[in-house]
Scaffold this motif. Structure first.
Motif, PDB file in Angstrom:
ATOM      1  N   UNK A 150      29.024 -57.934  60.856  1.00 33.66           N
ATOM      2  CA  UNK A 150      28.226 -58.720  59.904  1.00 33.66           C
ATOM      3  C   UNK A 150      26.742 -58.766  60.224  1.00 33.66           C
ATOM      4  N   UNK A 151      26.341 -58.614  61.482  1.00 35.26           N
ATOM      5  CA  UNK A 151      24.917 -58.733  61.801  1.00 35.26           C
ATOM      6  C   UNK A 151      24.105 -57.529  61.339  1.00 35.26           C
ATOM      7  N   UNK A 152      24.754 -56.551  60.743  1.00 39.05           N
ATOM      8  CA  UNK A 152      24.005 -55.478  60.084  1.00 39.05           C
ATOM      9  C   UNK A 152      23.223 -56.053  58.903  1.00 39.05           C
ATOM     10  N   UNK A 153      23.709 -57.168  58.373  1.00 41.22           N
ATOM     11  CA  UNK A 153      23.033 -57.873  57.294  1.00 41.22           C
ATOM     12  C   UNK A 153      21.891 -58.711  57.865  1.00 41.22           C
ATOM     13  N   UNK A 154      20.695 -58.595  57.300  1.00 38.94           N
ATOM     14  CA  UNK A 154      19.522 -59.263  57.858  1.00 38.94           C
ATOM     15  C   UNK A 154      19.671 -60.786  57.920  1.00 38.94           C
ATOM     16  N   UNK A 155      20.197 -61.389  56.867  1.00 33.33           N
ATOM     17  CA  UNK A 155      20.324 -62.853  56.860  1.00 33.33           C
ATOM     18  C   UNK A 155      21.301 -63.317  57.935  1.00 33.33           C
ATOM     19  N   UNK A 156      22.400 -62.579  58.144  1.00 27.20           N
ATOM     20  CA  UNK A 156      23.348 -62.939  59.206  1.00 27.20           C
ATOM     21  C   UNK A 156      22.709 -62.773  60.578  1.00 27.20           C
ATOM     22  N   UNK A 157      21.951 -61.691  60.754  1.00 27.53           N
ATOM     23  CA  UNK A 157      21.271 -61.474  62.039  1.00 27.53           C
ATOM     24  C   UNK A 157      20.296 -62.611  62.327  1.00 27.53           C
ATOM     25  N   UNK A 158      19.549 -63.045  61.319  1.00 28.62           N
ATOM     26  CA  UNK A 158      18.603 -64.143  61.494  1.00 28.62           C
ATOM     27  C   UNK A 158      19.329 -65.428  61.855  1.00 28.62           C
ATOM     28  N   UNK A 159      20.471 -65.679  61.225  1.00 30.77           N
ATOM     29  CA  UNK A 159      21.239 -66.890  61.528  1.00 30.77           C
ATOM     30  C   UNK A 159      21.722 -66.904  62.972  1.00 30.77           C
TER      31      UNK A 159
END
Length: 331
Positions: A150-159
Protein backbone atom coordinates in the motif's frame (compact mmCIF):
# COMPACT_ATOMS: atom_id res chain seq x y z
CA UNK A 1 -6.67 32.44 8.99
CA UNK A 2 -8.56 35.68 8.34
CA UNK A 3 -8.57 37.34 4.93
CA UNK A 4 -6.07 40.17 4.36
CA UNK A 5 -7.36 43.72 4.85
CA UNK A 6 -7.22 46.69 2.46
CA UNK A 7 -4.65 48.28 4.76
CA UNK A 8 -2.40 45.21 4.60
CA UNK A 9 -2.63 45.21 0.81
CA UNK A 10 -1.78 48.90 0.57
CA UNK A 11 1.27 48.31 2.77
CA UNK A 12 2.42 45.56 0.39
CA UNK A 13 1.93 47.74 -2.68
CA UNK A 14 3.74 50.67 -1.05
CA UNK A 15 6.72 48.44 -0.36
CA UNK A 16 6.79 47.43 -4.03
CA UNK A 17 6.67 51.10 -5.13
CA UNK A 18 9.49 52.16 -2.80
CA UNK A 19 12.88 53.12 -4.19
CA UNK A 20 13.38 52.64 -7.88
CA UNK A 21 11.43 49.46 -8.71
CA UNK A 22 11.87 47.72 -12.07
CA UNK A 23 9.35 48.43 -14.81
CA UNK A 24 7.80 44.97 -14.30
CA UNK A 25 7.04 45.76 -10.65
CA UNK A 26 5.54 49.15 -11.47
CA UNK A 27 3.41 47.55 -14.17
CA UNK A 28 2.11 45.03 -11.62
CA UNK A 29 1.27 47.74 -9.07
CA UNK A 30 -0.63 49.78 -11.66
CA UNK A 31 -2.57 46.77 -12.89
CA UNK A 32 -3.35 45.75 -9.33
CA UNK A 33 -4.67 49.26 -8.57
CA UNK A 34 -6.85 49.07 -11.68
CA UNK A 35 -8.12 45.63 -10.63
CA UNK A 36 -9.09 46.95 -7.23
CA UNK A 37 -10.86 49.92 -8.83
CA UNK A 38 -13.09 47.83 -11.07
CA UNK A 39 -13.93 45.34 -8.30
CA UNK A 40 -16.00 47.51 -6.01
CA UNK A 41 -19.49 47.27 -4.64
CA UNK A 42 -21.53 49.68 -2.56
CA UNK A 43 -19.25 49.01 0.43
CA UNK A 44 -15.99 49.60 -1.45
CA UNK A 45 -13.40 47.19 -2.86
CA UNK A 46 -14.57 43.59 -2.54
CA UNK A 47 -12.86 41.26 -0.07
CA UNK A 48 -12.12 38.82 -2.90
CA UNK A 49 -10.33 41.49 -4.96
CA UNK A 50 -8.27 42.54 -1.92
CA UNK A 51 -7.34 38.93 -1.32
CA UNK A 52 -6.35 38.49 -4.99
CA UNK A 53 -4.16 41.59 -4.91
CA UNK A 54 -2.53 40.76 -1.59
CA UNK A 55 -1.47 37.23 -2.52
CA UNK A 56 -0.38 38.30 -6.00
CA UNK A 57 1.91 40.90 -4.40
CA UNK A 58 3.43 38.22 -2.17
CA UNK A 59 3.91 35.89 -5.14
CA UNK A 60 5.47 38.65 -7.22
CA UNK A 61 8.11 39.05 -4.50
CA UNK A 62 8.60 35.27 -4.65
CA UNK A 63 8.97 35.47 -8.44
CA UNK A 64 11.64 38.17 -8.14
CA UNK A 65 13.64 35.98 -5.74
CA UNK A 66 13.07 32.84 -7.84
CA UNK A 67 15.05 34.36 -10.73
CA UNK A 68 18.16 33.30 -8.77
CA UNK A 69 16.74 29.91 -7.69
CA UNK A 70 19.18 26.97 -7.74
CA UNK A 71 16.82 25.03 -10.02
CA UNK A 72 17.32 26.16 -13.64
CA UNK A 73 13.73 25.36 -14.69
CA UNK A 74 12.42 27.55 -11.86
CA UNK A 75 14.77 30.38 -12.88
CA UNK A 76 13.48 30.28 -16.46
CA UNK A 77 9.85 30.19 -15.37
CA UNK A 78 10.42 33.05 -12.91
CA UNK A 79 11.96 35.25 -15.65
CA UNK A 80 8.98 34.65 -17.94
CA UNK A 81 6.56 35.30 -15.09
CA UNK A 82 8.18 38.61 -14.13
CA UNK A 83 8.31 39.74 -17.78
CA UNK A 84 4.60 38.93 -18.08
CA UNK A 85 3.85 41.80 -15.66
CA UNK A 86 4.40 44.14 -18.62
CA UNK A 87 2.06 42.41 -21.07
CA UNK A 88 -0.61 40.38 -19.29
CA UNK A 89 -3.87 41.54 -17.76
CA UNK A 90 -4.29 41.18 -14.01
CA UNK A 91 -6.13 37.82 -14.27
CA UNK A 92 -3.35 36.54 -16.55
CA UNK A 93 -0.71 37.78 -14.09
CA UNK A 94 -2.58 36.08 -11.28
CA UNK A 95 -2.57 32.75 -13.14
CA UNK A 96 1.15 32.96 -13.99
CA UNK A 97 2.09 33.80 -10.39
CA UNK A 98 -0.07 30.93 -9.13
CA UNK A 99 1.65 28.50 -11.53
CA UNK A 100 5.12 29.62 -10.46
CA UNK A 101 4.17 29.36 -6.80
CA UNK A 102 3.03 25.76 -7.33
CA UNK A 103 6.27 24.85 -9.11
CA UNK A 104 8.44 26.45 -6.42
CA UNK A 105 6.44 24.67 -3.72
CA UNK A 106 6.74 21.32 -5.49
CA UNK A 107 10.50 21.64 -5.92
CA UNK A 108 10.85 22.76 -2.30
CA UNK A 109 8.92 19.75 -1.05
CA UNK A 110 11.03 17.45 -3.19
CA UNK A 111 14.24 18.92 -1.79
CA UNK A 112 12.93 18.71 1.78
CA UNK A 113 11.96 15.10 1.16
CA UNK A 114 15.49 14.38 -0.07
CA UNK A 115 17.04 16.09 2.97
CA UNK A 116 14.98 13.88 5.25
CA UNK A 117 16.11 10.75 3.41
CA UNK A 118 19.74 11.92 3.44
CA UNK A 119 19.51 11.94 7.25
CA UNK A 120 18.20 8.35 7.35
CA UNK A 121 20.17 5.64 9.11
CA UNK A 122 21.59 2.43 7.66
CA UNK A 123 22.61 -0.59 9.75
CA UNK A 124 24.70 -3.36 8.21
CA UNK A 125 23.71 -6.92 9.15
CA UNK A 126 26.67 -9.03 8.08
CA UNK A 127 27.76 -9.16 4.44
CA UNK A 128 24.36 -9.82 2.90
CA UNK A 129 21.78 -7.55 4.51
CA UNK A 130 21.30 -3.96 5.58
CA UNK A 131 18.50 -2.22 7.43
CA UNK A 132 17.72 1.10 5.78
CA UNK A 133 15.52 3.72 7.36
CA UNK A 134 12.88 5.32 5.13
CA UNK A 135 12.23 8.92 6.09
CA UNK A 136 10.98 10.42 2.85
CA UNK A 137 7.72 9.81 1.04
CA UNK A 138 9.51 9.10 -2.23
CA UNK A 139 11.86 6.49 -0.72
CA UNK A 140 8.94 4.73 1.00
CA UNK A 141 6.96 4.77 -2.24
CA UNK A 142 9.87 3.22 -4.15
CA UNK A 143 10.01 0.32 -1.70
CA UNK A 144 6.23 0.03 -1.85
CA UNK A 145 6.29 -0.23 -5.64
CA UNK A 146 8.97 -2.93 -5.52
CA UNK A 147 7.14 -4.95 -2.86
CA UNK A 148 3.70 -4.15 -4.32
CA UNK A 149 2.11 -2.98 -1.09
CA UNK A 150 0.00 0.00 0.00
CA UNK A 151 2.82 2.51 0.58
CA UNK A 152 3.33 2.68 -3.17
CA UNK A 153 0.41 5.09 -2.89
CA UNK A 154 1.61 8.59 -1.95
CA UNK A 155 -1.17 9.33 0.55
CA UNK A 156 -0.56 6.01 2.36
CA UNK A 157 3.19 6.66 2.43
CA UNK A 158 2.59 10.12 3.93
CA UNK A 159 0.29 8.65 6.58
CA UNK A 160 2.89 6.10 7.64
CA UNK A 161 5.50 8.83 8.02
CA UNK A 162 3.25 11.32 9.81
CA UNK A 163 3.53 9.81 13.32
CA UNK A 164 6.77 10.93 15.05
CA UNK A 165 6.76 7.76 17.19
CA UNK A 166 6.71 5.49 14.15
CA UNK A 167 9.73 4.50 12.03
CA UNK A 168 9.75 2.81 8.65
CA UNK A 169 12.63 0.53 7.63
CA UNK A 170 13.42 -1.85 4.83
CA UNK A 171 15.58 -4.95 5.00
CA UNK A 172 17.76 -4.58 1.93
CA UNK A 173 19.50 -7.47 0.19
CA UNK A 174 22.95 -6.24 -0.80
CA UNK A 175 23.93 -8.87 -3.36
CA UNK A 176 20.89 -8.43 -5.60
CA UNK A 177 20.45 -4.78 -4.57
CA UNK A 178 16.76 -4.92 -3.69
CA UNK A 179 14.44 -4.40 -0.71
CA UNK A 180 13.11 -7.65 0.73
CA UNK A 181 10.81 -6.57 3.55
CA UNK A 182 9.15 -3.45 4.92
CA UNK A 183 9.12 -2.91 8.69
CA UNK A 184 7.06 -0.52 10.80
CA UNK A 185 8.53 0.16 14.25
CA UNK A 186 6.83 1.77 17.23
CA UNK A 187 9.82 3.61 18.67
CA UNK A 188 8.06 4.74 21.86
CA UNK A 189 7.08 1.16 22.74
CA UNK A 190 10.25 -0.34 21.16
CA UNK A 191 8.10 -2.87 19.32
CA UNK A 192 7.76 -4.08 15.75
CA UNK A 193 4.29 -3.13 14.54
CA UNK A 194 4.43 -5.15 11.33
CA UNK A 195 6.74 -6.66 8.77
CA UNK A 196 5.72 -7.43 5.19
CA UNK A 197 7.30 -9.03 2.19
CA UNK A 198 6.14 -9.02 -1.43
CA UNK A 199 2.36 -8.47 -1.81
CA UNK A 200 1.95 -8.24 1.97
CA UNK A 201 3.31 -11.75 2.57
CA UNK A 202 4.82 -12.87 5.88
CA UNK A 203 8.62 -13.10 5.56
CA UNK A 204 10.38 -16.45 5.91
CA UNK A 205 13.18 -15.37 8.24
CA UNK A 206 16.15 -17.37 9.37
CA UNK A 207 16.29 -17.33 13.16
CA UNK A 208 19.73 -15.71 13.29
CA UNK A 209 18.58 -12.92 10.95
CA UNK A 210 15.46 -12.36 13.02
CA UNK A 211 17.58 -11.84 16.14
CA UNK A 212 19.96 -9.57 14.22
CA UNK A 213 17.02 -7.34 13.27
CA UNK A 214 15.74 -7.17 16.85
CA UNK A 215 19.16 -6.30 18.22
CA UNK A 216 19.94 -3.72 15.54
CA UNK A 217 16.64 -1.87 16.04
CA UNK A 218 16.49 -2.49 19.81
CA UNK A 219 12.91 -3.78 19.62
CA UNK A 220 10.77 -6.80 20.43
CA UNK A 221 8.53 -8.69 18.02
CA UNK A 222 6.98 -11.30 20.28
CA UNK A 223 3.58 -11.19 18.55
CA UNK A 224 4.77 -11.01 14.94
CA UNK A 225 4.29 -14.26 13.01
CA UNK A 226 7.62 -14.04 11.16
CA UNK A 227 9.47 -13.92 14.49
CA UNK A 228 7.23 -16.23 16.52
CA UNK A 229 7.53 -19.13 14.09
CA UNK A 230 11.33 -19.15 14.45
CA UNK A 231 11.30 -18.52 18.21
CA UNK A 232 12.94 -15.10 17.98
CA UNK A 233 11.58 -13.85 21.27
CA UNK A 234 12.91 -10.78 23.00
CA UNK A 235 13.68 -12.73 26.15
CA UNK A 236 16.24 -14.82 24.18
CA UNK A 237 18.17 -11.82 22.83
CA UNK A 238 21.05 -12.40 25.24
CA UNK A 239 21.04 -16.15 24.78
CA UNK A 240 18.75 -19.13 25.17
CA UNK A 241 19.23 -21.03 28.46
CA UNK A 242 19.64 -24.79 28.16
CA UNK A 243 16.67 -26.85 29.38
CA UNK A 244 15.89 -30.57 29.31
CA UNK A 245 13.43 -31.86 26.74
CA UNK A 246 10.11 -33.52 27.64
CA UNK A 247 8.62 -36.17 25.35
CA UNK A 248 4.82 -36.26 25.30
CA UNK A 249 2.69 -38.23 22.86
CA UNK A 250 5.28 -38.43 20.11
CA UNK A 251 6.22 -34.75 20.41
CA UNK A 252 9.27 -33.32 22.10
CA UNK A 253 8.89 -30.10 24.10
CA UNK A 254 11.43 -27.69 25.53
CA UNK A 255 10.02 -25.38 28.19
CA UNK A 256 11.35 -22.09 29.52
CA UNK A 257 9.64 -20.36 32.44
CA UNK A 258 10.84 -16.82 33.02
CA UNK A 259 10.19 -14.54 35.98
CA UNK A 260 7.09 -16.56 36.80
CA UNK A 261 5.06 -14.63 34.22
CA UNK A 262 6.22 -15.95 30.86
CA UNK A 263 6.35 -19.44 29.38
CA UNK A 264 8.06 -20.22 26.10
CA UNK A 265 7.66 -23.68 24.57
CA UNK A 266 9.41 -25.18 21.57
CA UNK A 267 7.57 -28.21 20.19
CA UNK A 268 9.16 -30.63 17.74
CA UNK A 269 6.70 -32.55 15.57
CA UNK A 270 6.94 -34.45 12.30
CA UNK A 271 6.51 -31.15 10.45
CA UNK A 272 9.32 -29.34 12.22
CA UNK A 273 9.91 -27.16 15.26
CA UNK A 274 7.12 -24.86 16.40
CA UNK A 275 7.02 -22.14 19.05
CA UNK A 276 4.52 -20.91 21.61
CA UNK A 277 4.58 -18.10 24.16
CA UNK A 278 2.26 -17.59 27.11
CA UNK A 279 1.96 -14.71 29.56
CA UNK A 280 0.30 -14.67 32.96
CA UNK A 281 -1.43 -11.39 33.83
CA UNK A 282 -0.34 -9.99 37.19
CA UNK A 283 -2.98 -11.15 39.68
CA UNK A 284 -1.26 -9.86 42.78
CA UNK A 285 -0.95 -13.44 44.08
CA UNK A 286 2.53 -14.90 44.42
CA UNK A 287 3.41 -17.44 41.75
CA UNK A 288 4.47 -20.01 44.36
CA UNK A 289 1.02 -19.80 46.00
CA UNK A 290 -0.73 -21.18 42.92
CA UNK A 291 -0.81 -24.56 41.27
CA UNK A 292 0.37 -24.59 37.65
CA UNK A 293 -3.13 -24.99 36.22
CA UNK A 294 -4.33 -22.00 38.29
CA UNK A 295 -1.90 -19.55 36.76
CA UNK A 296 -4.14 -18.46 33.88
CA UNK A 297 -1.51 -18.06 31.19
CA UNK A 298 -2.72 -16.28 28.04
CA UNK A 299 -1.51 -17.48 24.65
CA UNK A 300 0.45 -15.08 22.51
CA UNK A 301 -0.46 -14.31 18.91
CA UNK A 302 0.59 -16.82 16.25
CA UNK A 303 1.16 -19.57 18.86
CA UNK A 304 1.54 -23.21 17.92
CA UNK A 305 -0.14 -24.31 21.17
CA UNK A 306 -3.44 -22.89 22.38
CA UNK A 307 -4.29 -22.16 26.02
CA UNK A 308 -6.43 -25.30 26.20
CA UNK A 309 -3.61 -27.44 24.78
CA UNK A 310 -1.21 -26.05 27.37
CA UNK A 311 -3.72 -26.82 30.11
CA UNK A 312 -4.11 -30.41 28.83
CA UNK A 313 -0.33 -30.88 28.95
CA UNK A 314 -0.22 -29.56 32.50
CA UNK A 315 -3.10 -31.73 33.72
CA UNK A 316 -2.31 -34.96 31.83
CA UNK A 317 1.47 -35.03 32.20
CA UNK A 318 2.87 -34.55 35.72
CA UNK A 319 6.42 -34.03 34.42
CA UNK A 320 5.22 -31.11 32.33
CA UNK A 321 3.44 -29.58 35.33
CA UNK A 322 6.50 -30.15 37.52
CA UNK A 323 8.72 -28.43 34.97
CA UNK A 324 6.48 -25.38 35.02
CA UNK A 325 6.44 -25.35 38.81
CA UNK A 326 10.17 -25.66 39.44
CA UNK A 327 11.64 -24.47 36.16
CA UNK A 328 11.53 -20.72 36.76
CA UNK A 329 14.47 -18.86 35.28
CA UNK A 330 15.31 -15.42 36.58
CA UNK A 331 16.29 -14.17 33.11
Amino acid sequence: MTNPTKKQLEKRLSALRAGSPPAEVLAFVNKCDAWLEINKDNRGTTAEAIKDGYYCAIRLEQAMRARSHDDSSIRRLAEKTVTAMLHNSFPGIQERLRTLNGRVSKVGKRKADQRRQDAARAIKLGQRFELRELRSVSSLQRVGRTLKNCVANRSDAKNFLSDPDEEMWTLYELVQQRPLYLLQVDRSAKELRQIEGHNGSTPQLERSLAFDILKALDISADDEKAFVRVGAFHTFLDGQPAVESIEVGGCIHWVWVLRGTEIIIATKTLTGKHWSRFLRPDTGMGNDQMLPHERGFVAGYENHLSESELLELIIDHPLFAETLHRGTLEG
